[in-house]
Design an enzyme around this catalytic site. Structure first.
Site, short mmCIF file in Angstrom:
data_model
loop_
_atom_site.label_atom_id
_atom_site.label_comp_id
_atom_site.label_asym_id
_atom_site.label_seq_id
_atom_site.Cartn_x
_atom_site.Cartn_y
_atom_site.Cartn_z
N ASN A 11 -11.89 -31.96 3.87
CA ASN A 11 -10.85 -31.41 4.76
C ASN A 11 -9.65 -32.37 4.76
O ASN A 11 -9.70 -33.43 5.38
CB ASN A 11 -11.44 -31.28 6.18
CG ASN A 11 -10.40 -30.86 7.20
OD1 ASN A 11 -9.32 -30.38 6.84
ND2 ASN A 11 -10.72 -31.03 8.47
N TRP A 12 -8.61 -31.95 4.07
CA TRP A 12 -7.44 -32.83 3.92
C TRP A 12 -6.54 -32.83 5.16
O TRP A 12 -5.55 -33.56 5.21
CB TRP A 12 -6.61 -32.41 2.70
CG TRP A 12 -7.31 -32.64 1.39
CD1 TRP A 12 -8.55 -33.18 1.18
CD2 TRP A 12 -6.79 -32.33 0.08
NE1 TRP A 12 -8.84 -33.22 -0.16
CE2 TRP A 12 -7.78 -32.70 -0.85
CE3 TRP A 12 -5.61 -31.76 -0.37
CZ2 TRP A 12 -7.60 -32.54 -2.22
CZ3 TRP A 12 -5.43 -31.59 -1.74
CH2 TRP A 12 -6.42 -31.98 -2.65
N LYS A 13 -6.83 -31.94 6.10
CA LYS A 13 -6.02 -31.83 7.32
C LYS A 13 -4.54 -31.67 6.97
O LYS A 13 -4.21 -31.01 5.98
CB LYS A 13 -6.28 -33.04 8.23
CG LYS A 13 -7.77 -33.32 8.42
CD LYS A 13 -8.07 -34.24 9.54
CE LYS A 13 -9.55 -34.57 9.54
NZ LYS A 13 -10.01 -35.17 10.77
N HIS A 98 -12.64 -25.83 13.77
CA HIS A 98 -12.57 -27.30 13.72
C HIS A 98 -12.17 -27.82 15.11
O HIS A 98 -11.33 -27.22 15.79
CB HIS A 98 -11.57 -27.75 12.66
CG HIS A 98 -11.69 -29.22 12.36
ND1 HIS A 98 -11.16 -30.19 13.18
CD2 HIS A 98 -12.31 -29.87 11.35
CE1 HIS A 98 -11.45 -31.38 12.68
NE2 HIS A 98 -12.15 -31.21 11.57
N GLU A 100 -10.27 -30.11 15.98
CA GLU A 100 -8.84 -30.38 16.17
C GLU A 100 -8.09 -29.11 16.54
O GLU A 100 -7.02 -29.18 17.15
CB GLU A 100 -8.26 -31.06 14.91
CG GLU A 100 -8.72 -32.51 14.84
CD GLU A 100 -8.77 -33.11 13.46
OE1 GLU A 100 -8.25 -32.52 12.50
OE2 GLU A 100 -9.36 -34.21 13.33
N GLU A 170 -20.16 -31.31 13.88
CA GLU A 170 -19.19 -32.39 13.88
C GLU A 170 -18.99 -32.88 15.32
O GLU A 170 -18.16 -32.33 16.06
CB GLU A 170 -17.85 -31.90 13.35
CG GLU A 170 -17.88 -31.41 11.94
CD GLU A 170 -16.53 -31.58 11.29
OE1 GLU A 170 -16.42 -32.39 10.36
OE2 GLU A 170 -15.56 -30.94 11.74
N GLY A 176 -12.79 -38.93 12.76
CA GLY A 176 -11.62 -39.79 12.59
C GLY A 176 -11.67 -41.07 13.40
O GLY A 176 -10.66 -41.77 13.52
N SER A 216 -16.65 -39.18 10.35
CA SER A 216 -16.58 -40.53 9.78
C SER A 216 -17.63 -40.79 8.70
O SER A 216 -18.16 -41.89 8.59
CB SER A 216 -16.68 -41.57 10.90
OG SER A 216 -15.58 -41.43 11.79
N GLY A 237 -13.42 -35.77 6.27
CA GLY A 237 -12.00 -35.80 6.55
C GLY A 237 -11.33 -36.93 5.80
O GLY A 237 -11.00 -36.83 4.61
N GLY A 238 -11.13 -38.06 6.48
CA GLY A 238 -10.39 -39.18 5.92
C GLY A 238 -10.85 -39.59 4.52
O GLY A 238 -10.04 -39.81 3.62
C1 PEP Z 1 -13.22 -33.70 9.80
O1 PEP Z 1 -12.01 -33.63 9.90
O2 PEP Z 1 -13.87 -32.66 9.76
C2 PEP Z 1 -13.85 -35.01 9.75
C3 PEP Z 1 -15.14 -35.07 9.76
O3 PEP Z 1 -13.00 -36.10 9.71
P1 PEP Z 1 -13.43 -37.62 9.40
O4 PEP Z 1 -14.36 -37.60 8.22
O5 PEP Z 1 -12.15 -38.32 9.11
O6 PEP Z 1 -14.13 -38.13 10.62
#
Ligand code: PEP
Length: 256
Positions: A11-13, A98, A100, A170, A176, A216, A237-238
């Site tokens: 997930n590049w957001k 999600h 966010e 999640e 994040g 994470s 994500g990151g």
């Molecule tokens: C996400 O955005 O779904 C996520 C899990 O982010 P991160 O890996 O950065 O915690």
């Protein structure tokens, strides 16, 4: 992990720009290489880059998805992207619910259910995100919150429809933040979700649906998390913006 085929989403957001998105796609495809024979990998770039990323993926065997979709199939819905438009640009997956979007935009369970139905109506695979906040966890309500979210998202869906979906657990406090759930914490949520699928549908369906963990995940902790029996991969994500990290996470999913 069981004999379910592992699944890893990137997930590049709202990161990057066009040229960087294309370069990242090509580098990720090269770094993952043949591992795609043994793991389903999907990239979720920002909407404006969907088509370019799809072209850059070419024959890499990596899926393409939207980070959201409209609950409507078409019409006067300014600023929204329909599931059919995602499919038209080469996407086959939609990330739905999600945290966010739930938290920044106030998306309620009923809207997430409507988006899930719309994605399925356009033959997209929904990846439905659920997870509790730290406050909900500290109040001892983590599993009840996740159960409520899963029940709501799947309301009225047939077993065949749910069979095409992926559930992403999640925990919001892990997204994040650099704080990861322990494999035991992830396992207890995943196993509750799988039991719930058994209760709502049947044991065969419950055993086949991929339930992935997000929050994470990095190369250094992926193997341990994916070794939990009901964790079938990850939503990243990151670390999905870092070629070597993401490729190692995909390989960890294959080896788990
Ligand atoms: C996400 O955005 O779904 C996520 C899990 O982010 P991160 O890996 O950065 O915690």
């Amino acid at each position: 992990m069981s004999n379910r085929r592992p699944y890893v989403g990137g997930n590049w957001k709202m990161h990057g720009e066009l040229a960087a998105a294309v370069e990242l796609t090509e580098d990720v495809a090269a770094a993952i290489g043949d591992a795609v024979q043994a793991v389903d990998v999907t990239l979720f770039p920002p909407f404006p880059y969907l088509q370019a990323v799809g072209h850059a993926l070419r024959q890499a065997g990596i899926g393409l998805g939207g980070q959201d979709c409209s609950p409507h199939l078409e019409g006067a819905h300014t600023g929204q992207t329909s599931p059919a438009m995602i499919a038209d640009l080469g996407g086959s997956v939609a990330l739905i619910g999600h945290s966010e979007r739930r938290n920044e935009l106030g998306e309620p369970d009923a809207l997430i259910a409507a988006k899930t139905r719309a994605a399925l109506a356009a033959s997209l695979q929904p990846v439905v995100c659920v997870g509790e906040t730290m406050g909900e966890r500290e109040a001892g309500n983590a599993l009840q919150v996740v159960e409520r979210q899963v029940r709501a998202a799947l309301e009225g869906l047939t077993s065949d429809q749910v069979g095409t979906a992926v559930v992403a657990y999640e925990p919001v406090w892990a997204i994040g933040t650099g704080i990861t759930a322990t494999p035991d914490d992830a396992q207890s949520a995943h196993s509750m979700i799988r039991s719930l699928l058994g209760e709502l549908y049947d044991a065969e369906l419950a055993d086949s649906v991929r339930i992935i963990y997000g929050g994470s995940v990095k190369a250094a902790n992926a193997a341990e998390l994916f070794s939990a029996p009901d964790v079938d991969g990850g939503l990243i994500g990151g670390a999905s913006l870092k070629v070597d990290e993401f490729a190692s996470i995909c390989r960890a999913a294959v080896s788990a």
